[in-house]
Design a protein around this motif. Structure first.
Motif, PDB file in Angstrom:
ATOM      1  N   HIS A 104      11.961  25.796  41.028  1.00 34.93           N
ATOM      2  CA  HIS A 104      11.532  25.521  42.399  1.00 34.93           C
ATOM      3  C   HIS A 104      10.035  25.827  42.482  1.00 34.93           C
ATOM      4  CE1 HIS A 104      10.951  26.291  46.660  1.00 34.93           C
ATOM      5  NE2 HIS A 104      12.034  25.563  46.878  1.00 34.93           N
ATOM      6  N   VAL A 105       9.210  24.766  42.443  1.00 38.38           N
ATOM      7  CA  VAL A 105       7.759  24.943  42.339  1.00 38.38           C
ATOM      8  C   VAL A 105       7.055  24.274  43.504  1.00 38.38           C
ATOM      9  CG1 VAL A 105       5.731  24.215  40.999  1.00 38.38           C
ATOM     10  CG2 VAL A 105       7.743  25.094  39.806  1.00 38.38           C
ATOM     11  N   LYS A 106       6.154  25.017  44.139  1.00 35.72           N
ATOM     12  CA  LYS A 106       5.290  24.421  45.150  1.00 35.72           C
ATOM     13  C   LYS A 106       3.855  24.536  44.661  1.00 35.72           C
ATOM     14  CE  LYS A 106       5.372  24.261  50.038  1.00 35.72           C
ATOM     15  NZ  LYS A 106       5.655  24.872  51.327  1.00 35.72           N
ATOM     16  N   GLU A 107       3.110  23.427  44.724  1.00 30.77           N
ATOM     17  CA  GLU A 107       1.746  23.439  44.183  1.00 30.77           C
ATOM     18  C   GLU A 107       0.708  23.452  45.295  1.00 30.77           C
ATOM     19  OE1 GLU A 107       1.075  20.744  40.901  1.00 30.77           O
ATOM     20  OE2 GLU A 107       3.235  20.634  40.508  1.00 30.77           O
ATOM     21  N   TYR A 108      -0.279  24.296  45.144  1.00 28.34           N
ATOM     22  CA  TYR A 108      -1.396  24.372  46.083  1.00 28.34           C
ATOM     23  C   TYR A 108      -2.664  24.138  45.266  1.00 28.34           C
ATOM     24  CZ  TYR A 108       2.065  26.813  48.971  1.00 28.34           C
ATOM     25  OH  TYR A 108       3.184  27.146  49.682  1.00 28.34           O
ATOM     26  N   SER A 109      -3.134  22.884  45.249  1.00 34.81           N
ATOM     27  CA  SER A 109      -4.344  22.634  44.461  1.00 34.81           C
ATOM     28  C   SER A 109      -5.540  22.603  45.404  1.00 34.81           C
ATOM     29  CB  SER A 109      -4.220  21.337  43.675  1.00 34.81           C
ATOM     30  OG  SER A 109      -4.161  20.253  44.552  1.00 34.81           O
ATOM     31  N   TYR A 110      -6.688  22.983  44.894  1.00 33.98           N
ATOM     32  CA  TYR A 110      -7.891  22.964  45.720  1.00 33.98           C
ATOM     33  C   TYR A 110      -9.075  22.492  44.894  1.00 33.98           C
ATOM     34  CZ  TYR A 110      -8.977  27.563  43.605  1.00 33.98           C
ATOM     35  OH  TYR A 110      -9.239  28.588  42.722  1.00 33.98           O
ATOM     36  N   ASP A 111     -10.142  22.106  45.561  1.00 35.22           N
ATOM     37  CA  ASP A 111     -11.309  21.597  44.861  1.00 35.22           C
ATOM     38  C   ASP A 111     -12.028  22.741  44.146  1.00 35.22           C
ATOM     39  OD1 ASP A 111     -13.148  18.926  45.019  1.00 35.22           O
ATOM     40  OD2 ASP A 111     -14.347  20.753  44.753  1.00 35.22           O
ATOM     41  N   PHE A 112     -12.507  22.465  42.936  1.00 36.07           N
ATOM     42  CA  PHE A 112     -13.097  23.556  42.149  1.00 36.07           C
ATOM     43  C   PHE A 112     -14.415  24.058  42.716  1.00 36.07           C
ATOM     44  CE2 PHE A 112     -16.459  21.336  39.938  1.00 36.07           C
ATOM     45  CZ  PHE A 112     -16.034  20.017  39.858  1.00 36.07           C
ATOM     46  N   LYS A 113     -14.983  23.316  43.666  1.00 37.28           N
ATOM     47  CA  LYS A 113     -16.221  23.833  44.260  1.00 37.28           C
ATOM     48  C   LYS A 113     -15.935  24.703  45.498  1.00 37.28           C
ATOM     49  CE  LYS A 113     -19.373  20.744  42.093  1.00 37.28           C
ATOM     50  NZ  LYS A 113     -20.129  19.514  42.079  1.00 37.28           N
ATOM     51  N   ASP A 114     -14.661  24.763  45.883  1.00 33.67           N
ATOM     52  CA  ASP A 114     -14.280  25.555  47.065  1.00 33.67           C
ATOM     53  C   ASP A 114     -13.839  26.964  46.680  1.00 33.67           C
ATOM     54  OD1 ASP A 114     -14.766  23.363  48.611  1.00 33.67           O
ATOM     55  OD2 ASP A 114     -12.643  22.771  48.776  1.00 33.67           O
ATOM     56  N   ILE A 115     -13.931  27.844  47.689  1.00 34.88           N
ATOM     57  CA  ILE A 115     -13.381  29.191  47.529  1.00 34.88           C
ATOM     58  C   ILE A 115     -11.869  29.074  47.754  1.00 34.88           C
ATOM     59  CG2 ILE A 115     -13.389  31.527  48.549  1.00 34.88           C
ATOM     60  CD1 ILE A 115     -16.133  31.069  47.699  1.00 34.88           C
ATOM     61  N   PRO A 116     -11.044  29.662  46.878  1.00 34.30           N
ATOM     62  CA  PRO A 116      -9.593  29.541  47.096  1.00 34.30           C
ATOM     63  C   PRO A 116      -9.160  30.274  48.367  1.00 34.30           C
ATOM     64  CG  PRO A 116     -10.069  31.106  45.338  1.00 34.30           C
ATOM     65  CD  PRO A 116     -11.374  30.472  45.700  1.00 34.30           C
ATOM     66  N   ASN A 117      -8.087  29.760  48.965  1.00 32.01           N
ATOM     67  CA  ASN A 117      -7.585  30.324  50.209  1.00 32.01           C
ATOM     68  C   ASN A 117      -6.158  30.827  49.985  1.00 32.01           C
ATOM     69  OD1 ASN A 117      -6.846  30.873  52.796  1.00 32.01           O
ATOM     70  ND2 ASN A 117      -6.980  28.761  53.556  1.00 32.01           N
ATOM     71  N   ALA A 118      -5.964  32.116  50.239  1.00 32.53           N
ATOM     72  CA  ALA A 118      -4.648  32.717  50.007  1.00 32.53           C
ATOM     73  C   ALA A 118      -3.678  32.436  51.154  1.00 32.53           C
ATOM     74  CB  ALA A 118      -4.804  34.230  49.817  1.00 32.53           C
ATOM     75  N   ALA A 119      -4.225  32.108  52.328  1.00 31.70           N
ATOM     76  CA  ALA A 119      -3.397  32.069  53.540  1.00 31.70           C
ATOM     77  C   ALA A 119      -2.197  31.122  53.504  1.00 31.70           C
ATOM     78  CB  ALA A 119      -4.283  31.756  54.748  1.00 31.70           C
ATOM     79  N   PRO A 120      -2.324  29.888  52.977  1.00 34.36           N
ATOM     80  CA  PRO A 120      -1.171  28.970  53.050  1.00 34.36           C
ATOM     81  C   PRO A 120       0.038  29.436  52.238  1.00 34.36           C
ATOM     82  CG  PRO A 120      -3.189  27.790  52.459  1.00 34.36           C
ATOM     83  CD  PRO A 120      -3.491  29.245  52.363  1.00 34.36           C
ATOM     84  N   ILE A 121      -0.172  30.333  51.311  1.00 33.58           N
ATOM     85  CA  ILE A 121       0.946  30.742  50.455  1.00 33.58           C
ATOM     86  C   ILE A 121       1.750  31.839  51.136  1.00 33.58           C
ATOM     87  CG2 ILE A 121       1.545  31.758  48.217  1.00 33.58           C
ATOM     88  CD1 ILE A 121      -0.759  30.299  47.025  1.00 33.58           C
ATOM     89  N   LYS A 122       3.000  31.493  51.445  1.00 35.11           N
ATOM     90  CA  LYS A 122       3.880  32.439  52.135  1.00 35.11           C
ATOM     91  C   LYS A 122       5.271  32.296  51.540  1.00 35.11           C
ATOM     92  CE  LYS A 122       1.366  34.139  55.560  1.00 35.11           C
ATOM     93  NZ  LYS A 122       0.360  34.542  54.572  1.00 35.11           N
ATOM     94  N   ASP A 123       5.987  33.379  51.471  1.00 36.35           N
ATOM     95  CA  ASP A 123       7.409  33.343  51.110  1.00 36.35           C
ATOM     96  C   ASP A 123       7.719  32.813  49.716  1.00 36.35           C
ATOM     97  OD1 ASP A 123       7.871  34.170  53.753  1.00 36.35           O
ATOM     98  OD2 ASP A 123       7.941  32.079  54.447  1.00 36.35           O
TER      99      ASP A 123
END
Ligand SMILES: *Cc1c(COP(=O)(O)O)cnc(C)c1O
Length: 349
Positions: A104-123
Motif C-alpha cells: 500500500h504505497v502513496k507517492e508524494y513527489s515534488y520538484d527538485f528546486k522546491d523545499i520539501p513539505n512534510a504537511a501533506p503526509i498524514k496517517d
C-alpha cells in the motif's frame, strides 16, 4: 585517472595496503560463523557507534546493496501503509519497487528546486525519505527528518542515505531505518550495504519467508553472524577504515566546508552554473552543475583525454548537467586539478 563519479566512486587510497594485510592474515577468507568473524562484526558495530554516533540500541546488518534494502523493507513491512516523499530518480525507484511488491504505497513527489513539505503526509504507517538525492544533487533540509518525526509520532521513518552516510553526520534517532551502499560516500568497492534499524522497526517487522527479512537479519545479528556468506572483503575494508577513522563529526565539517568552496569555485565559469541554488537543499556530497547542452560533449571529451571522469547527468537531467562527488576519499589536489582543467577547456573554446 581521477574520478569524480558519485558512485561507484573513487576508492580509498589505503585499500591496497588493507587488502594485502587482510589476505596475509587470512581475515578475508575467514568463515562467517567463526569466532574471528563474530568478533570483527562486533567491533564494526562498536566503531560505528563510537565514530559515526549510531545509537547503541540500533542493529546493524550487512546486506548487498541499497536496491536490496528497498526489497527488504517492502517485504519486512508489507502489512503497513507507506508514504514515499521524493524529488528524483532514486526516491522514485524506491517507491516503484515498493509498489511492485503490491504494498500500500502513496507517492508524494515534488520538484527538485522546491523545499520539501512534510504537511501533506498524514496517517502513513511508514514514511520513506531519500536523505541525499544522488540523481539531482539535493538533500533534505537539516531539520526535516526530525520535523517529520515530530509531526508523525506514530509512523516509522525509513531513510535512504546512500550518498551521504560516511560523509556527513546523520540525525539517527529521527528515523528508524537508515541504509547506504558502500561504493559512494564510504569510498569502498561496490557490492555491500549497511542497513541500520531501530528497536521499534525490528518490533514492527513481520516474520515473512524471505531469507533477507529483517526478522531473519536480526536473529543472525544477535550472534554477530549473517544470513549467508557475506561480502567478507568489504566487511574487512569497513573494519579497517573505521579503526583508522578521524570521527564523522570532523569529516562532516570538512565535507561541508569543501562543498562550500566547490560551489563557490564553479561561479568563475561562464558556461556552467550550480544547478541547485538554495543552500538549504543543495547537497554537501553530490554537486549538480548545469552546462549549455551543446558544450557537454566537448567538456567530457576534454576531460576524457586528461583521464578525469565526471559524473554524467542522471535520468531527465542527462542532457544539460554533470555531477561531481564530494566524498571523503577524494583529495583536495584532485579538485585543484579539476578546476585547473575546466579553466583550460574554457580557454580553448
Ligand atoms: C546509488 C543509489 C542507490 C542504489 O544503490 P545500489 O548499491 O546500486 O543498489 C539507491 N539510492 C540512492 C540514493 C543512491 O544514490
Amino acid at each position: 585517472m581521477i574520478t569524480f563519479y558519485p558512485g561507484p566512486s573513487k576508492l580509498d587510497e589505503r585499500l591496497p595496503q588493507w587488502f594485502q594485510e587482510g589476505v596475509e592474515n587470512g581475515y578475508i577468507s575467514a568463515n562467517h560463523r567463526s569466532d574471528f568473524f563474530m568478533q570483527q562484526y562486533g567491533e564494526i558495530c562498536d566503531l560505528l557507534k563510537e565514530v559515526f554516533h549510531v545509537p547503541d540500541e540500533y542493529s546493524i546488518y550487512f546486506v548487498s546493496s541499497a536496491t536490496e534494502c528497498w526489497e527488504i523493507i517492502g517485504q519486512s513491512f508489507n502489512q503497513l501503509s507507506f508514504a514515499h516523499l521524493y524529488n528524483g530518480a532514486f526516491g522514485r525507484k524506491w517507491a516503484s519497487t515498493n509498489s511492485a511488491l503490491k504494498n500500500h504505497v502513496k507517492e508524494y513527489s515534488y520538484d527538485f528546486k522546491d523545499i520539501p513539505n512534510a504537511a501533506p503526509i498524514k496517517d502513513a504507517d511508514a514514511i520513506c525519505l531519500t536523505h541525499n538525492e544522488t540523481s539531482n544533487g539535493t538533500k533534505l533540509p537539516d531539520n526535516f527528518i526530525q520535523e517529520m518525526r515530530d509531526g508523525n509520532p506514530q509512523s516509522l521513518i525509513f531513510v535512504d542515505a546512500t550518498s551521504s552516510m560516511g560523509g556527513v553526520m546523520l540525525p539517527w534517532l529521527a528515523a528508524d531505518i537508515w541504509y547506504a551502499s558502500l561504493q559512494k560516500c564510504f569510498g569502498l568497492p561496490a557490492g555491500m550495504a549497511l542497513l541500520i534499524c531501530s528497536p521499534e522497526a525490528i518490533d514492527r517487522a513481520n516474520n515473512g519467508p524471505h531469507y533477507n527479512q529483517i526478522a531473519n537479519l536480526q536473529r543472525n545479528y544477535e550472534l554477530r553472524q549473517t544470513t549467508h556468506t557475506p561480502n567478507t572483503l568489504n566487511i574487512f575494508f569497513l573494519w579497517r577504515m573505521l579503526q583508522d577513522h578521524q570521527g564523522l563529526q570532523l569529516i562532516s565539517e570538512k565535507i561541508r566546508t569543501r562543498a562550500w568552496h566547490l560551489y563557490n569555485g564553479f561561479k568563475e565559469f561562464q558556461n556552467m552554473e550550480v544547478l541547485i541554488k538554495d543552500k538549504e537543499i543543495r547537497s554537501d556530497t553530490v554537486l549538480s552543475i548545469s552546462i549549455l547542452p551543446e558544450l557537454l560533449d566537448s567538456l567530457f571529451e576534454f576531460m576524457d583525454a586528461k583521464e578525469i571522469v565526471l559524473g554524467k547527468g542522471y535520468s531527465e537531467l542527462k542532457s544539460g548537467t554533470f555531477r561531481i562527488a564530494n566524498f571523503p576519499a577524494i583529495k583536495r589536489r584532485e579538485y585543484d586539478s579539476l578546476f585547473h582543467n575546466i579553466r583550460e577547456w574554457q580557454d580553448k573554446l
